[in-house]
Scaffold this active site. Sequence first.
Site, short mmCIF file in Angstrom:
data_model
loop_
_atom_site.label_atom_id
_atom_site.label_comp_id
_atom_site.label_asym_id
_atom_site.label_seq_id
_atom_site.Cartn_x
_atom_site.Cartn_y
_atom_site.Cartn_z
N THR A 23 0.85 -1.47 0.08
CA THR A 23 -0.12 0.21 -0.05
C THR A 23 0.72 1.24 -0.12
O THR A 23 2.05 1.51 0.61
CB THR A 23 -0.84 -0.03 0.95
OG1 THR A 23 -1.34 0.99 1.55
CG2 THR A 23 -0.12 -0.29 2.67
N ASP A 24 0.32 2.37 -0.36
CA ASP A 24 1.01 3.69 -0.30
C ASP A 24 0.92 4.00 1.08
O ASP A 24 1.72 4.93 1.46
CB ASP A 24 0.14 4.65 -1.40
CG ASP A 24 -1.03 5.22 -1.02
OD1 ASP A 24 -1.86 4.36 -0.24
OD2 ASP A 24 -1.67 5.89 -1.49
N GLU A 25 0.17 3.40 1.85
CA GLU A 25 0.03 4.06 3.25
C GLU A 25 1.50 3.96 4.14
O GLU A 25 1.84 4.62 5.20
CB GLU A 25 -0.88 3.35 3.98
CG GLU A 25 -2.43 3.53 3.44
CD GLU A 25 -3.35 3.37 4.23
OE1 GLU A 25 -3.36 3.15 5.28
OE2 GLU A 25 -4.63 3.11 3.54
N TYR A 44 -1.98 -0.64 10.84
CA TYR A 44 -1.96 -1.34 9.66
C TYR A 44 -0.66 -1.22 8.78
O TYR A 44 -0.02 -1.96 8.39
CB TYR A 44 -3.17 -0.91 8.85
CG TYR A 44 -3.32 -1.08 7.26
CD1 TYR A 44 -3.45 -2.72 6.78
CD2 TYR A 44 -3.38 -0.23 6.50
CE1 TYR A 44 -3.21 -2.75 5.40
CE2 TYR A 44 -3.47 -0.31 5.13
CZ TYR A 44 -3.18 -1.86 4.72
OH TYR A 44 -3.21 -1.97 3.37
N LYS A 51 2.47 -3.48 7.40
CA LYS A 51 2.61 -3.58 5.72
C LYS A 51 4.08 -3.23 5.47
O LYS A 51 4.88 -3.90 4.78
CB LYS A 51 1.57 -2.69 5.04
CG LYS A 51 0.15 -3.28 4.99
CD LYS A 51 -0.11 -4.73 4.23
CE LYS A 51 0.04 -4.69 2.61
NZ LYS A 51 -0.09 -6.04 2.20
P1 NAD Z 1 -9.49 -7.45 1.87
O1 NAD Z 1 -9.69 -7.23 3.27
O2 NAD Z 1 -10.52 -7.29 1.08
O3 NAD Z 1 -9.29 -8.96 1.64
C1 NAD Z 1 -8.03 -9.51 2.42
C2 NAD Z 1 -8.11 -11.27 1.91
O4 NAD Z 1 -7.10 -11.97 2.67
C3 NAD Z 1 -9.49 -11.71 2.50
O5 NAD Z 1 -10.21 -12.75 1.43
C4 NAD Z 1 -8.89 -12.63 3.78
O6 NAD Z 1 -9.82 -13.71 3.98
C5 NAD Z 1 -7.80 -12.93 3.52
N1 NAD Z 1 -6.81 -13.27 4.61
C6 NAD Z 1 -6.58 -12.40 5.69
N2 NAD Z 1 -5.98 -12.89 6.55
C7 NAD Z 1 -5.41 -14.12 6.07
C8 NAD Z 1 -4.68 -15.08 6.57
N3 NAD Z 1 -3.98 -14.93 7.75
N4 NAD Z 1 -4.32 -16.29 5.68
C9 NAD Z 1 -5.14 -16.23 4.54
N5 NAD Z 1 -5.66 -15.27 4.02
C10 NAD Z 1 -6.18 -14.53 4.82
O7 NAD Z 1 -8.32 -6.69 1.33
P2 NAD Z 1 -8.04 -5.80 -0.06
O8 NAD Z 1 -8.57 -4.49 0.29
O9 NAD Z 1 -8.46 -6.85 -1.29
O10 NAD Z 1 -6.64 -5.63 -0.11
C11 NAD Z 1 -5.76 -6.96 -0.67
C12 NAD Z 1 -4.17 -6.42 -0.44
O11 NAD Z 1 -4.13 -5.08 -1.21
C13 NAD Z 1 -3.74 -6.13 1.01
O12 NAD Z 1 -2.59 -6.90 0.95
C14 NAD Z 1 -3.74 -4.73 1.19
O13 NAD Z 1 -2.63 -4.23 2.10
C15 NAD Z 1 -3.51 -4.25 -0.26
N6 NAD Z 1 -4.00 -3.13 -0.76
C16 NAD Z 1 -5.12 -2.58 -0.52
C17 NAD Z 1 -5.54 -1.48 -1.09
C18 NAD Z 1 -7.15 -0.87 -1.02
O14 NAD Z 1 -7.43 -0.13 -1.24
N7 NAD Z 1 -8.11 -2.04 -0.51
C19 NAD Z 1 -4.72 -0.48 -1.25
C20 NAD Z 1 -3.47 -0.72 -1.55
C21 NAD Z 1 -2.92 -1.93 -1.18
P1 TYD Z 2 -11.11 3.79 3.97
O1 TYD Z 2 -12.02 3.26 3.16
O2 TYD Z 2 -11.03 3.12 5.65
O3 TYD Z 2 -9.50 3.61 3.44
P2 TYD Z 2 -8.08 4.13 4.10
O4 TYD Z 2 -8.07 4.55 5.56
O5 TYD Z 2 -7.04 3.01 3.98
O6 TYD Z 2 -7.79 5.37 3.29
O7 TYD Z 2 -11.06 5.44 4.53
C1 TYD Z 2 -10.86 6.36 3.44
C2 TYD Z 2 -10.86 7.50 3.86
O8 TYD Z 2 -12.28 7.98 4.47
C3 TYD Z 2 -10.17 7.87 5.22
O9 TYD Z 2 -9.50 9.21 5.02
C4 TYD Z 2 -10.99 7.51 6.07
C5 TYD Z 2 -12.35 8.27 5.72
N1 TYD Z 2 -13.44 7.43 6.44
C6 TYD Z 2 -14.60 8.37 6.70
O10 TYD Z 2 -14.52 9.65 6.80
N2 TYD Z 2 -15.64 7.56 7.38
C7 TYD Z 2 -15.68 6.26 7.46
O11 TYD Z 2 -16.90 5.65 8.06
C8 TYD Z 2 -14.94 5.64 6.76
C9 TYD Z 2 -14.77 3.95 6.71
C10 TYD Z 2 -13.66 6.25 6.27
#
Ligand code: NAD
Ligand code: TYD
Length: 377
Positions: A134-136, A183, A187
């Site tokens: 992630t970019d975080e 988080y 990561k």
């Molecule tokens: P998500 O929470 O929707 O899905 C995570 C998946 O991992 C789920 O299916 C869960 O069952 C599985 N999982 C969790 N713990 C596990 C374990 N111990 N063993 C096996 N499986 C396990 O997440 P997402 O939003 O799809 O993100 C996927 C990846 O991309 C993550 O690594 C996250 O850090 C990264 N990412 C997400 C975003 C975003 O905006 N969602 C952005 C950048 C990077």
């Molecule tokens: P989120 O979808 O949780 O992603 P991330 O924290 O990884 O960026 O949140 C996106 C943005 O929205 C973040 O600045 C937090 C804000 N947010 C709210 O204001 N209210 C909410 O209920 C949630 C879930 C997020």
Amino acid sequence: MKNIIITGGAGFIGSHVVRLFVNKYPEYHIINVDKLTYAGNLANLKDIENKPNYTFVKADICDFETIMGIFKKYNVDGVIHLAAESHVDRSIKDPFTFAQTNVMGTLSMLQAAKLYWEELPEKWEGKRFYHISTDEVYGALELTDPEGIEPPFTTKASSGKHHLAYGSKFFTEDLKYQPHSPYSAAKASSDHFVRAFHDTYGMPTIVTNCSNNYGPYQFPEKLIPLFINNIRHRKPLPVYGKGENVRDWLYVEDHARAIDLIFHKGTIAETYNIGGFNEWKNIDIIKVVINTVDRLLGRKEGEDMELITFVTDRAGHDMRYAIDSTKLQRELGWEPSLQFEEGIEKTVKWYLENQAWMDNVTSGDYQKYYEEMYKNR
Ligand code: NAD
Ligand code: TYD
């Protein structure tokens, strides 16, 4: 034949990556390894679950022996590692689970890959361990005002297109890691382990850091699906702080396309940032979502603005994320395919047309899917 493990394939982004690979590469065998935590939902993959080149294995990535067994059983050549705990708010309440899955789970995947590949006659040849991050991990950028001008500024993306930016700095691949939330700290640690396995053992690794994703199948604890569902039910929309925080939003299928490209064409040991050049203040994106849901539900556009409820800010809430994905554009020719307006329209439509999916998730029924569909396999 290539045998590829995709971890976390039942989650939001993972399900899009699994679908893309299963459909696009019938010659590959895709092994989806997922523990099915609350975030895992096999109904996300209904359309491809019976394909001959797809196998689901319910397993915890932290369980090293089981993971080792999967490498041996399926003669694994590549890993695309997405499994993680992914929600910042949950990490604030329960940091241990994040360290366990994101750090120890990643280490367990790396060690299994190392032990298995090292024993093969060809060793690392043709192998790849691709870690999705992630970019975080870069921390937070400020809303800066370099020349006395009020943000947003207009800047140019690498493609030459203009876009809005809420500061003059962007996340580039060479920035120092400065994670703030449990988080992002977990990561960041996992990213370091992946690079350490390249530098110490020569494992062919790649890391990518992506901005906020949106689109179908996202768990409704994240901003966009949560708010779409709340607007539909006319429930309050909890906006953290003043809603001034900025995120850079990318349509999930564009992320999946980038992952496909980088898995096949990316340079070993490199890091690539993936982002949409698409910055939005939370409050502005929320207004777009409200207008879109209202219009598509046949309500008066904007009538649900009254649901906006400002609540206590998230602890340590990062102010601004903004990715510079110039390197990926320059070296591999990737750029987002969708304009945000198209992406958000598609996304809202999808959630409104798939209310059964959403209702299954919010009722908890989705967790029965594995038993119902897989118990006799
Ligand atoms: P998500 O929470 O929707 O899905 C995570 C998946 O991992 C789920 O299916 C869960 O069952 C599985 N999982 C969790 N713990 C596990 C374990 N111990 N063993 C096996 N499986 C396990 O997440 P997402 O939003 O799809 O993100 C996927 C990846 O991309 C993550 O690594 C996250 O850090 C990264 N990412 C997400 C975003 C975003 O905006 N969602 C952005 C950048 C990077
Ligand atoms: P989120 O979808 O949780 O992603 P991330 O924290 O990884 O960026 O949140 C996106 C943005 O929205 C973040 O600045 C937090 C804000 N947010 C709210 O204001 N209210 C909410 O209920 C949630 C879930 C997020």
